[in-house]
Design a protein around this motif. Structure first.
Motif, mmCIF file in Angstrom:
data_model
loop_
_atom_site.group_PDB
_atom_site.id
_atom_site.type_symbol
_atom_site.label_atom_id
_atom_site.label_comp_id
_atom_site.label_asym_id
_atom_site.label_seq_id
_atom_site.Cartn_x
_atom_site.Cartn_y
_atom_site.Cartn_z
ATOM 1 N N SER A 57 3.574 0.198 4.680
ATOM 2 C CA SER A 57 3.448 -1.068 3.989
ATOM 3 C C SER A 57 2.122 -1.696 4.390
ATOM 4 N N GLY A 58 1.596 -2.548 3.549
ATOM 5 C CA GLY A 58 0.321 -3.180 3.827
ATOM 6 C C GLY A 58 0.480 -4.651 4.142
ATOM 7 N N CYS A 59 -0.469 -5.184 4.892
ATOM 8 C CA CYS A 59 -0.491 -6.616 5.192
ATOM 9 C C CYS A 59 -1.938 -7.095 5.036
ATOM 10 N N ALA A 60 -2.185 -8.338 5.331
ATOM 11 C CA ALA A 60 -3.526 -8.893 5.134
ATOM 12 C C ALA A 60 -4.545 -8.247 6.059
ATOM 13 N N THR A 61 -4.143 -7.949 7.298
ATOM 14 C CA THR A 61 -5.084 -7.364 8.245
ATOM 15 C C THR A 61 -5.183 -5.848 8.108
ATOM 16 N N LEU A 62 -4.122 -5.192 7.616
ATOM 17 C CA LEU A 62 -4.096 -3.739 7.454
ATOM 18 C C LEU A 62 -3.522 -3.408 6.074
ATOM 19 N N ASP B 173 1.065 -6.040 0.754
ATOM 20 C CA ASP B 173 2.438 -6.007 0.265
ATOM 21 C C ASP B 173 3.226 -7.255 0.627
ATOM 22 N N GLU B 174 2.851 -7.932 1.690
ATOM 23 C CA GLU B 174 3.569 -9.138 2.088
ATOM 24 C C GLU B 174 3.393 -10.248 1.054
ATOM 25 N N ALA B 175 2.184 -10.412 0.540
ATOM 26 C CA ALA B 175 1.907 -11.439 -0.456
ATOM 27 C C ALA B 175 1.882 -10.876 -1.874
ATOM 28 N N ALA B 176 2.051 -9.561 -2.015
ATOM 29 C CA ALA B 176 2.016 -8.877 -3.308
ATOM 30 C C ALA B 176 0.708 -9.174 -4.045
ATOM 31 N N VAL B 177 -0.413 -8.949 -3.342
ATOM 32 C CA VAL B 177 -1.733 -9.252 -3.882
ATOM 33 C C VAL B 177 -2.636 -8.030 -3.723
ATOM 34 N N THR B 178 -3.428 -7.760 -4.751
ATOM 35 C CA THR B 178 -4.447 -6.719 -4.669
ATOM 36 C C THR B 178 -5.716 -7.345 -4.112
ATOM 37 N N LEU B 179 -6.204 -6.778 -3.013
ATOM 38 C CA LEU B 179 -7.379 -7.333 -2.340
ATOM 39 C C LEU B 179 -8.687 -6.749 -2.876
ATOM 40 N N ALA B 180 -8.666 -5.482 -3.246
ATOM 41 C CA ALA B 180 -9.856 -4.823 -3.784
ATOM 42 C C ALA B 180 -9.398 -3.645 -4.627
ATOM 43 N N ALA B 181 -10.189 -3.281 -5.617
ATOM 44 C CA ALA B 181 -9.811 -2.170 -6.486
ATOM 45 C C ALA B 181 -11.056 -1.477 -7.026
ATOM 46 N N VAL B 182 -10.864 -0.225 -7.422
ATOM 47 C CA VAL B 182 -11.922 0.548 -8.064
ATOM 48 C C VAL B 182 -11.270 1.471 -9.091
ATOM 49 N N HIS B 183 -11.974 1.691 -10.196
ATOM 50 C CA HIS B 183 -11.493 2.611 -11.226
ATOM 51 C C HIS B 183 -12.687 3.420 -11.701
ATOM 52 N N GLY C 43 -14.210 -7.845 4.039
ATOM 53 C CA GLY C 43 -13.944 -7.962 5.473
ATOM 54 C C GLY C 43 -12.853 -7.032 5.964
ATOM 55 N N ILE C 44 -12.628 -5.930 5.270
ATOM 56 C CA ILE C 44 -11.588 -4.966 5.638
ATOM 57 C C ILE C 44 -12.246 -3.712 6.172
ATOM 58 N N ASN C 45 -11.931 -3.340 7.408
ATOM 59 C CA ASN C 45 -12.497 -2.136 8.021
ATOM 60 C C ASN C 45 -11.443 -1.084 8.326
#
Length: 118
Positions: free
Chosen positions: A25-30, A49-59, A87-89
């Motif tokens: 599962s994903g969270c804001a930090t991971l 997944d906690e907030a059900a939000v897509t942070l970044a995407a590519v197609h 800011g995601i590493n």
């Protein structure tokens, strides 16, 4: 392939997908990086997944790329830059029921090469 074979193949991928998603599962930090590969294109998104939000995407369609190994590496480089700008590493990789070889493996290795840890 016959219609029955295609249905069985799709059902097995969904079964693998559910098994994988029960463990990660994903969270804001991971965030969870979910990848989708079709015969023509490849897409990926970083999901909280906690907030059900897509942070970044590519197609690959928007980048003018196809679903082969070389283009998967290019798409991963663009995605890694997008992740770094957000800011995601570090991420959790979700292969989405696809086998870890070919295009999926090339995408994951290119993310690692662009200093995204998972």
């Amino acid at each position: 392939m016959t219609g029955k074979t295609l249905k069985i193949k799709a059902a097995k991928r969904i079964q693998r997908k559910r098994r994988i998603r029960s463990k990660i599962s994903g969270c804001a930090t991971l965030p969870r990086v979910s990848i989708f590969r079709s015969n023509r294109y490849i897409s990926a998104q970083a999901i909280n997944d906690e907030a059900a939000v897509t942070l970044a995407a590519v197609h690959s369609k928007t980048l003018g790329l196809k679903a082969n190994k070389a283009d998967a590496e290019k798409a991963a480089a663009v995605f890694a830059k997008t992740l770094k700008d957000a800011g995601i590493n570090e991420v959790t990789f979700d292969r989405n029921g696809f086998l870890y070889h070919g295009v999926v493996k090339a995408f994951a290795e290119a993310l690692r090469a662009n200093e995204i840890k998972f």
